[in-house]
Enzyme design. Structure first.
Site, PDB file in Angstrom:
ATOM      1  N   GLY A 154      14.723 -13.864   5.123  1.00  0.00           N
ATOM      2  CA  GLY A 154      14.263 -14.784   4.474  1.00  0.00           C
ATOM      3  C   GLY A 154      12.886 -15.152   5.309  1.00  0.00           C
ATOM      4  CB  CYS A 209      15.853  -8.728   7.548  1.00  0.00           C
ATOM      5  SG  CYS A 209      13.714  -9.148   7.749  1.00  0.00           S
ATOM      6  CE1 TYR A 210      14.785 -16.860  10.077  1.00  0.00           C
ATOM      7  CE2 TYR A 210      17.305 -17.082   9.006  1.00  0.00           C
ATOM      8  CZ  TYR A 210      15.804 -17.692   9.645  1.00  0.00           C
ATOM      9  OH  TYR A 210      16.513 -19.217   9.840  1.00  0.00           O
ATOM     10  CG  HIS A 249      14.530  -5.620   3.112  1.00  0.00           C
ATOM     11  ND1 HIS A 249      15.906  -6.954   3.149  1.00  0.00           N
ATOM     12  CD2 HIS A 249      13.800  -5.989   3.993  1.00  0.00           C
ATOM     13  CE1 HIS A 249      14.993  -8.073   3.674  1.00  0.00           C
ATOM     14  NE2 HIS A 249      13.911  -7.106   5.029  1.00  0.00           N
ATOM     15  CD  GLU A 299      18.238  -6.238   0.580  1.00  0.00           C
ATOM     16  OE1 GLU A 299      18.496  -5.702   2.018  1.00  0.00           O
ATOM     17  OE2 GLU A 299      17.459  -7.489   1.190  1.00  0.00           O
ATOM     18  CG  ASP A 319      14.110  -8.562 -20.191  1.00  0.00           C
ATOM     19  OD1 ASP A 319      14.681  -7.407 -20.586  1.00  0.00           O
ATOM     20  OD2 ASP A 319      13.453  -8.481 -19.815  1.00  0.00           O
ATOM     21  CE  LYS A 356      13.103  -4.568 -18.337  1.00  0.00           C
ATOM     22  NZ  LYS A 356      12.765  -5.741 -19.461  1.00  0.00           N
TER      23      LYS A 356
END
Ligand code: XMP
Length: 520
Positions: free
Chosen positions: A56, A83-84, A177, A179, A234, A376
């Site tokens: 965050g 992280c945060y 991170h 992720e 999309d 995507k």
């Protein structure tokens, strides 16, 4: 039976949805909820099997720093703070966090394991043969001390507590991170974390498709939906998905806004009409868009104008069709997160993507955005699930505001034409060299600068063209594509020789972050 899902508590990170996405890739269901919705009662009601705290933008040392309820630590389930999320966890449990110069790290970083870090299940398969782990950092503050019952498992140059945890309670924190795509073993780390809760790893995109079709049916009932078809992946997946859910209650509109690439409109229309036999209206609105953008230089203003005109055009056609209640859009998660927070958490605005931040408040149509939680490549998987041909699904992404955001400064017909020609040659070159599918997105940009050149003994004073090509898996982080010098010089020559109006070509080697993929 226990609930087979992970609760992701959102503290406003730009990449919170990437955590969700990694979990989906690992076939685990999850839900994201903003930190301020998560209280004791909520936790009791949803009863997750594991919890992840996102990163965050705030500092845990600020008054009113976003905080989860203290009771999360007593649920007896694994928790991972990122992280945060790691910092707030440390602050709440008796450690400390420092801010200020020398505490930040952005981009690539390396972590070494501590002695204790080499023998825990959470880090199984990482740091093999004493190897360093390559990770992606994006933090200002860092943890300065940890509670007594926690241990340090990994250290980076600027984060002495890069991986910490309490292996007995299965509570872990990482400063980097895991992720993001550029943390090379991030997915393995998340998988290790999920294994601590014995997930059965059986969720799939088929489940998503079924849920999405049901949701659309419930929301739409017997009403009519119009869908904005841009020719991109999309909007096409959105239309085919809606077609599957509601059949001929769907009417598609293709807006030719004059900001498309060379021959794009013709090709796209042929495809939709011949291949899909979609119920299609073609709206030729080039003049409306170009006159609306006349004299506009500011990127945010361009985006907002384009968003507003799109909606105007749709509303006009919706009125002609009559009795339309919904507008369907192929908005993806990265479009949402960089404009507003998906879960209502406290993210910072980077760009107002035209189909989100640019929406006029007073709109007469309700929105349907079935891809809003996806990235995507997940949309491509969903497209395959829907039977859409591969070569169509593999097309590079193209932004809603089109060439307008690849033409920094004022947009003119002449500049757009030059850009179209340069872009077309560049993409042909990439295809000729067999690189198209190795690159996530490639395009040319025309700069608002003219430079002096010499061609055939004559002085030229023409525009600069910049080439961009990136690798990415989701558009949230990206690296420039390492073309060979031969490729670059062949392409620069092809552009300068064939495109009147350009006398200089450069190649952009900025990653994201700190840059973005588009120039505006
Ligand atoms: P950035 O420039 O934000 O781009 O790093 C990330 C991805 O998003 C696309 N993009 C957009 N797509 N509407 C869209 O539909 C927009 O306003 C928009 N802006 C950027 C960009 O092409 C890249 O794939």
């Amino acid at each position: 039976m226990e609930n087979e899902f992970v609760l992701i508590i959102d503290f406003g990170s730009q990449v919170t949805q990437l955590i969700a996405r990694r979990l989906r890739e690992l076939n685990v269901y999850c839900e994201i909820h903003p930190f301020n919705k998560v209280n004791d009662e909520f936790l009791k009601k949803i009863s997750p099997k594991a919890i992840i705290f996102s990163g965050g933008p705030a500092s845990v040392n600020n008054v009113n720093a976003p905080t989860p309820p203290l009771s999360v630590y007593n649920l007896g389930i694994p928790i991972l703070g990122i992280c945060y999320g790691q910092q707030i966890m440390m602050k709440m449990l008796g450690g400390s966090v420092i801010s200020g110069s020398g505490t930040s790290e952005f981009g690539k970083s390396y972590i070494n394991a501590s002695k204790e870090g080499k023998n825990i299940k959470f880090l199984e398969g990482l740091f093999l043969n004493d190897r360093k782990e390559e990770v992606w950092m994006s933090h200002g503050d860092h943890v300065a001390s940890i509670p007594k019952d926690f241990k340090v498992y990994g250290i980076s140059e600027n984060a002495p507590f890069a991986i910490i945890g309490n292996a007995k309670k299965h509570i872990y924190g990482v400063q980097f991170h895991p992720e993001v795509f550029h943390t090379l073993n991030g997915k393995l780390l998340i998988k290790n974390f999920l294994k601590l809760s014995n997930f059965s790893f059986n969720w799939s995109m088929k489940s998503f498709l079924k849920q999405a079709v049901d949701k659309i049916k419930n929301k739409v009932g017997r009403q009519t939906v119009i869908c904005a078809l841009s020719g991109g992946v999309d909007s096409s997946v959105t239309a085919i998905l809606l077609n599957k859910a509601i059949g001929n209650q769907l009417k598609c509109i293709y807006v030719n806004n004059g900001l498309m690439r060379k021959n794009e409109s013709e090709e796209v229309l042929k495809l939709y009409k011949n291949h899909y036999k979609l119920n299609l209206i073609e709206a030729n609105e080039k003049n409306l868009f170009l006159s609306g953008l006349k004299g506009i230089k500011d990127p945010e203003q361009k985006r907002k104008i384009i968003g507003k005109l799109f909606i105007q055009v749709f509303e006009k056609h919706a009125l002609q069709i009559g009795d339309v209640s919904f507008l369907a859009q192929g908005t993806l998660y990265p479009d949402v997160i960089e404009s507003i927070s998906f879960s209502g958490g406290p993210s910072v605005t980077i760009k107002s993507h035209h189909n989100v931040g640019g929406l006029p408040k007073k709109m007469n149509l309700k929105l349907i955005e079935p891809l809003k939680e996806l990235f995507k490549d997940e949309v491509r998987i969903l497209g395959k699930e829907l039977g859409i041909p591969n070569d169509f699904l593999e097309r590079h992404p193209f932004p809603g505001p089109g060439l307008a955001i690849r033409c920094p400064g004022e947009i003119t017909d002449k500049k757009l034409d030059i850009l179209r020609n340069a872009d077309s040659i560049y993409i042909q070159q990439i295809k000729k060299h067999g690189l198209y599918n190795k690159i996530w997105q490639a395009f040319a940009v025309i700069l608002p600068t003219k430079t002096v050149g010499v061609m055939g003994d004559t002085r030229t004073y023409d525009y600069v063209c910049t080439l961009r090509a990136v690798t990415s898996s989701d558009g949230m982080t990206a690296d420039y594509y390492p073309f060979t010098h031969e490729f670059l010089s062949e392409t620069a020559t092809a552009i300068i020789n064939n495109v009147k109006g350009i006398n200089r070509v450069t190649y952009d080697i900025t990653s994201k972050p700190p840059g973005t993929i588009e120039w505006e």
